[in-house]
Design a protein around this motif. Structure first.
Motif, PDB file in Angstrom:
ATOM      1  N   ALA A  18       0.833  -1.206   0.000  1.00  0.00           N
ATOM      2  CA  ALA A  18       0.000   0.000   0.000  1.00  0.00           C
ATOM      3  C   ALA A  18       0.866   1.254   0.000  1.00  0.00           C
ATOM      4  O   ALA A  18       0.574   2.226  -0.711  1.00  0.00           O
ATOM      5  CB  ALA A  18      -0.922  -0.005   1.214  1.00  0.00           C
ATOM      6  N   ILE A  19       1.931   1.238   0.763  1.00  0.00           N
ATOM      7  CA  ILE A  19       2.834   2.396   0.828  1.00  0.00           C
ATOM      8  C   ILE A  19       3.546   2.593  -0.503  1.00  0.00           C
ATOM      9  O   ILE A  19       3.773   3.725  -0.942  1.00  0.00           O
ATOM     10  CB  ILE A  19       3.834   2.230   1.989  1.00  0.00           C
ATOM     11  N   ASN A  20       3.864   1.499  -1.185  1.00  0.00           N
ATOM     12  CA  ASN A  20       4.583   1.586  -2.459  1.00  0.00           C
ATOM     13  C   ASN A  20       3.696   2.007  -3.614  1.00  0.00           C
ATOM     14  O   ASN A  20       4.164   2.137  -4.736  1.00  0.00           O
ATOM     15  CB  ASN A  20       5.265   0.258  -2.778  1.00  0.00           C
ATOM     16  N   GLY A  21       2.406   2.210  -3.357  1.00  0.00           N
ATOM     17  CA  GLY A  21       1.571   2.781  -4.398  1.00  0.00           C
ATOM     18  C   GLY A  21       0.430   1.915  -4.889  1.00  0.00           C
ATOM     19  O   GLY A  21      -0.365   2.361  -5.717  1.00  0.00           O
ATOM     20  N   THR A  22       0.331   0.682  -4.424  1.00  0.00           N
ATOM     21  CA  THR A  22      -0.792  -0.151  -4.834  1.00  0.00           C
ATOM     22  C   THR A  22      -2.063   0.369  -4.167  1.00  0.00           C
ATOM     23  O   THR A  22      -2.051   0.709  -2.991  1.00  0.00           O
ATOM     24  CB  THR A  22      -0.555  -1.619  -4.428  1.00  0.00           C
TER      25      THR A  22
END
Length: 107
Positions: A18-22
C-alpha cells in the motif's frame, strides 16, 4: 485462527504494498479484508518502522533506473558469454578434425 486472518508478516507485506503505491481497494479485494483494516495496518507499519522505512518517490525512481541498467548489463553479458561458448565449441570441433577445411601447400 480463522482462515481469512493474516499473520504479522503478511500484514507488513500488505502495508508495504500500500505504501509503495498499490491501491488500497485493490489490496482489500486481493486479501479479502476491508480497506479500513489495510489503512490501520499502514498506520501501524509507519509507527513501528518509522517514516524512513518508506522510500520516497525519487528513491523508487532511482532504484528502478538502477535495476534497469543492471538488467541491460546482464543481458549484454549473457549474449557475450553465449558467443564465447559457441566460439570455443567451434574451435574444439576444428581441433578434432584430422583434415582441416583448408589446403596447405607443403611443396
Amino acid at each position: 485462527m480463522k482462515s481469512n486472518k493474516l499473520y504479522d508478516e503478511q500484514r507488513i507485506k500488505v502495508a508495504q504494498e500500500a505504501i509503495n503505491g498499490t491501491k488500497i481497494s485493490f489490496l482489500a479485494r486481493k486479501y479479502s479484508v476491508s480497506p479500513s483494516t489495510i489503512a490501520n495496518w499502514v498506520k501501524f507499519y509507519k509507527e513501528r518502522f518509522g517514516e524512513q522505512a518508506t522510500p520516497s518517490v525519487s528513491e523508487r525512481i532511482e532504484d528502478a533506473k538502477r535495476v534497469q541498467e543492471l538488467e541491460d548489463k546482464m543481458d549484454t553479458a549473457i549474449k557475450l558469454l553465449g558467443e564465447k561458448d559457441l566460439e570455443i565449441e567451434l574451435l574444439r570441433e576444428l581441433l578434432k578434425k584430422t583434415n582441416p577445411a583448408y589446403k596447405t601447400n607443403l611443396k
